[in-house]
Design a protein around this motif. Structure first.
Motif, short mmCIF file in Angstrom:
data_model
loop_
_atom_site.label_atom_id
_atom_site.label_comp_id
_atom_site.label_asym_id
_atom_site.label_seq_id
_atom_site.Cartn_x
_atom_site.Cartn_y
_atom_site.Cartn_z
N PRO A 186 0.82 -1.22 0.00
CA PRO A 186 0.00 0.00 0.00
C PRO A 186 0.85 1.26 0.00
O PRO A 186 0.38 2.33 -0.41
CB PRO A 186 -0.82 -0.13 1.29
CG PRO A 186 -0.04 -1.05 2.17
CD PRO A 186 0.64 -2.02 1.23
N ASP A 187 2.10 1.15 0.46
CA ASP A 187 2.98 2.32 0.51
C ASP A 187 3.99 2.31 -0.63
O ASP A 187 5.12 2.79 -0.48
CB ASP A 187 3.70 2.39 1.85
CG ASP A 187 4.49 1.12 2.17
OD1 ASP A 187 4.20 0.07 1.55
OD2 ASP A 187 5.39 1.18 3.03
N PHE A 188 3.60 1.78 -1.78
CA PHE A 188 4.51 1.70 -2.93
C PHE A 188 4.83 3.11 -3.44
O PHE A 188 3.94 3.91 -3.69
CB PHE A 188 3.86 0.89 -4.05
CG PHE A 188 4.71 0.77 -5.29
CD1 PHE A 188 5.58 -0.30 -5.45
CD2 PHE A 188 4.66 1.73 -6.29
CE1 PHE A 188 6.37 -0.42 -6.59
CE2 PHE A 188 5.44 1.63 -7.43
CZ PHE A 188 6.30 0.55 -7.58
N HIS A 189 6.14 3.38 -3.59
CA HIS A 189 6.58 4.64 -4.18
C HIS A 189 7.46 4.43 -5.40
O HIS A 189 7.39 5.18 -6.36
CB HIS A 189 7.33 5.49 -3.14
CG HIS A 189 6.49 5.88 -1.96
ND1 HIS A 189 5.42 6.74 -2.07
CD2 HIS A 189 6.56 5.52 -0.66
CE1 HIS A 189 4.86 6.91 -0.88
NE2 HIS A 189 5.53 6.18 -0.01
N SER A 190 8.29 3.39 -5.33
CA SER A 190 9.18 3.08 -6.45
C SER A 190 9.56 1.62 -6.37
O SER A 190 9.50 1.00 -5.30
CB SER A 190 10.44 3.95 -6.43
OG SER A 190 11.26 3.61 -5.33
N VAL A 191 9.97 1.07 -7.51
CA VAL A 191 10.38 -0.34 -7.55
C VAL A 191 11.63 -0.55 -6.69
O VAL A 191 11.73 -1.51 -5.92
CB VAL A 191 10.64 -0.78 -9.01
CG1 VAL A 191 11.26 -2.18 -9.04
CG2 VAL A 191 9.34 -0.75 -9.80
N GLY A 192 12.59 0.35 -6.80
CA GLY A 192 13.88 0.17 -6.14
C GLY A 192 13.81 0.09 -4.63
O GLY A 192 14.70 -0.50 -4.00
N GLN A 193 12.77 0.67 -4.01
CA GLN A 193 12.70 0.65 -2.55
C GLN A 193 12.50 -0.75 -1.99
O GLN A 193 12.70 -0.97 -0.79
CB GLN A 193 11.57 1.57 -2.06
CG GLN A 193 10.18 1.00 -2.23
CD GLN A 193 9.07 1.94 -1.80
OE1 GLN A 193 8.39 2.53 -2.63
NE2 GLN A 193 8.90 2.10 -0.50
N TRP A 194 12.13 -1.72 -2.84
CA TRP A 194 11.87 -3.08 -2.38
C TRP A 194 13.03 -4.02 -2.66
O TRP A 194 12.89 -5.23 -2.54
CB TRP A 194 10.56 -3.59 -3.01
CG TRP A 194 9.43 -2.70 -2.61
CD1 TRP A 194 8.92 -1.64 -3.32
CD2 TRP A 194 8.76 -2.70 -1.35
NE1 TRP A 194 7.96 -1.01 -2.59
CE2 TRP A 194 7.83 -1.63 -1.38
CE3 TRP A 194 8.84 -3.51 -0.21
CZ2 TRP A 194 6.99 -1.36 -0.31
CZ3 TRP A 194 8.00 -3.23 0.85
CH2 TRP A 194 7.09 -2.17 0.80
N TYR A 195 14.17 -3.44 -3.04
CA TYR A 195 15.40 -4.20 -3.27
C TYR A 195 16.52 -3.64 -2.40
O TYR A 195 16.67 -2.42 -2.30
CB TYR A 195 15.84 -4.08 -4.74
CG TYR A 195 15.01 -4.83 -5.75
CD1 TYR A 195 15.42 -6.08 -6.23
CD2 TYR A 195 13.82 -4.29 -6.25
CE1 TYR A 195 14.67 -6.76 -7.17
CE2 TYR A 195 13.07 -4.97 -7.19
CZ TYR A 195 13.50 -6.20 -7.64
OH TYR A 195 12.76 -6.87 -8.59
#
Length: 221
Positions: A186-195
């Motif tokens: 729900p707090d998605f901002h960018s793809v890179g934040q999850w790596y």
């Protein structure tokens, strides 16, 4: 869930897809990666499924002055797909973006020539095609790629990504038969934040991965 790097993300996607493969749902599968970032993810999927890997080059068309904000995309020689609502909101027209489309088309062809090195595009008709990227933000390039693939009459079209915005993933359900999106935070901002490691993938990286998999082709599933 958080991914160490793109290889780890691909392994997690592969685990989900192997459940489908065990039921015989992925016979004659073809794995296609959206370069550059999708290639190391897709390599893990192709290896796990013992399926061939290739690339489908798509290019984002950005907002003038804000190239990272996608307003449309192109794949192969197809006409560009634009977000018509965004065009209207920004007061833009397709004609005004013609030079941007031409520039991205040239880059698309450069990458196709570089990555394929004379190889023809793989057969899509009648096959299960798994399109892989490292994540979904606006989804403009994935949408253009899926639209391009749909025109080639695959028997089943699957989009597989490690992470994505939930509204974008929902939108992609109108383009793909099935979607694997492991995380829709729900707090998605960018793809890179999850790596933990989201370093840029180079052309040389893409070429090396494709070469390595072709040098040791998978046995039939």
């Amino acid at each position: 869930m958080h991914f160490h790097d793109r290889q780890h993300a691909g392994q997690e996607i592969a685990l989900r897809l192997l459940e489908w493969a065990a039921d015989g749902d992925l016979n004659d599968a073809l794995v296609l990666a959206l370069p550059r970032g999708g290639v190391p993810v897709a390599a893990q999927v192709a290896q796990a499924l013992k399926a061939p890997l290739d690339v489908l080059v798509a290019r984002k068309i950005g907002v003038p002055g804000q190239p990272e904000t996608g307003i449309g995309a192109i794949a192969a020689d197809d006409p560009p797909l634009f977000d018509e609502r965004a065009l209207e909101m920004l007061g833009l027209s397709e004609d005004r973006l013609g030079a941007d489309v031409a520039r991205e088309r040239n880059e698309l062809h450069r990458r196709e020539d570089l990555y394929r090195n004379g190889r023809p595009a793989p057969r899509v008709a009648g096959r299960t095609v798994i399109l892989v990227d490292d994540g979904l933000a606006t989804g403009v390039t994935a949408r253009a790629a899926l639209h391009h693939l749909r025109q080639q009459d695959p028997s089943r079209l699957i989009l597989a990504v490690p992470v994505g915005a939930s509204d974008t993933a929902d939108l992609m359900r109108t383009e793909a038969d099935d979607i694997v999106c492991l995380i829709q935070p729900p707090d998605f901002h960018s793809v890179g934040q999850w790596y933990d490691d989201f370093d840029q993938v180079s052309d040389d990286d893409v070429i090396a991965i494709l070469h390595d998999l072709r040098s040791s082709p998978p046995s039939p599933s």
